[in-house]
Design an enzyme around this catalytic site. Structure first.
Site, short mmCIF file in Angstrom:
data_model
loop_
_atom_site.label_atom_id
_atom_site.label_comp_id
_atom_site.label_asym_id
_atom_site.label_seq_id
_atom_site.Cartn_x
_atom_site.Cartn_y
_atom_site.Cartn_z
N GLU A 20 96.98 115.95 101.05
CA GLU A 20 97.30 117.37 100.85
C GLU A 20 96.29 118.04 99.93
O GLU A 20 95.82 119.15 100.22
CB GLU A 20 98.70 117.53 100.26
CG GLU A 20 99.81 116.95 101.10
CD GLU A 20 100.15 115.51 100.75
OE1 GLU A 20 101.28 115.11 101.06
OE2 GLU A 20 99.31 114.80 100.17
N CYS A 27 103.79 114.83 96.73
CA CYS A 27 104.14 114.39 95.39
C CYS A 27 104.06 115.58 94.42
O CYS A 27 103.67 116.69 94.82
CB CYS A 27 103.21 113.26 94.94
SG CYS A 27 101.51 113.81 94.63
N HIS A 56 94.51 112.73 97.47
CA HIS A 56 95.64 112.68 98.38
C HIS A 56 95.33 113.61 99.55
O HIS A 56 94.60 114.59 99.40
CB HIS A 56 96.91 113.16 97.69
CG HIS A 56 97.48 112.19 96.71
ND1 HIS A 56 98.75 112.29 96.23
CD2 HIS A 56 96.93 111.10 96.10
CE1 HIS A 56 98.99 111.31 95.38
NE2 HIS A 56 97.89 110.58 95.28
N CYS A 89 100.52 117.16 94.31
CA CYS A 89 100.23 117.96 95.50
C CYS A 89 101.10 119.21 95.58
O CYS A 89 100.64 120.27 96.00
CB CYS A 89 100.37 117.10 96.74
SG CYS A 89 99.14 115.77 96.82
#
Length: 149
Positions: free
Chosen positions: A57, A85, A55, A88
């Site tokens: 991040e 999320c 992801h 993260c």
């Protein structure tokens, strides 16, 4: 709010758009700054590596830690095109960012088919924003990345 926050958020949103346009990417972008200078600027690369931990991040945190040779990112700010999320957010907890700015919300993501866990949606958003010092910024611009089909 400082104009620099808008500038860095727009950069994260532009990275999300860039990630959407390449087959190896995804429509999420993240920028990490330190002392108002960009340290890392990336987009989601889950597809490129078939690695669900890439992801934007998380990838940005990994790169920033490597660059700073540190397990903590105190003194740094995260700008992300979408609310992080749970995975993260866990990394953000350990990174110890000074602030997190996000564009689209988790509810916005859900409307566009990016589903978080039920536990995430059941959690208290205000408590989450307070704990992580999170502020929403440029929501409409961030959501527009997903609308451009």
């Amino acid at each position: 709010m400082e104009e620099t926050h808008f500038k860095f958020m727009r950069q994260a949103i532009a990275l999300a758009r860039q990630g959407k346009e390449v087959t190896s990417g995804g429509p999420f972008g993240a920028v990490i700054t330190k002392n108002n200078k960009v340290l890392v600027a990336v987009h989601n690369i889950v597809s490129q590596y078939n690695d669900l931990t890439k992801h934007a991040e998380l990838y940005a945190i990994q790169e920033a830690c490597r660059l700073l040779n540190s397990k903590k990112l105190t003194g740094c700010v995260l700008y992300t095109s979408c609310e992080p999320c749970m995975m993260c957010l866990g990394a953000c907890h350990w990174a110890q960012f000074d602030n997190i700015y996000y564009g689209a919300s988790a509810e916005d993501a859900l409307q566009y088919g990016f589903t978080y866990s039920d536990m995430f949606y059941a959690s208290n958003a205000n408590s989450r924003y307070q704990e992580y010092n999170m502020t929403q910024l440029l929501r409409d611009e961030a959501v527009a990345v997903w609308q451009d089909e």
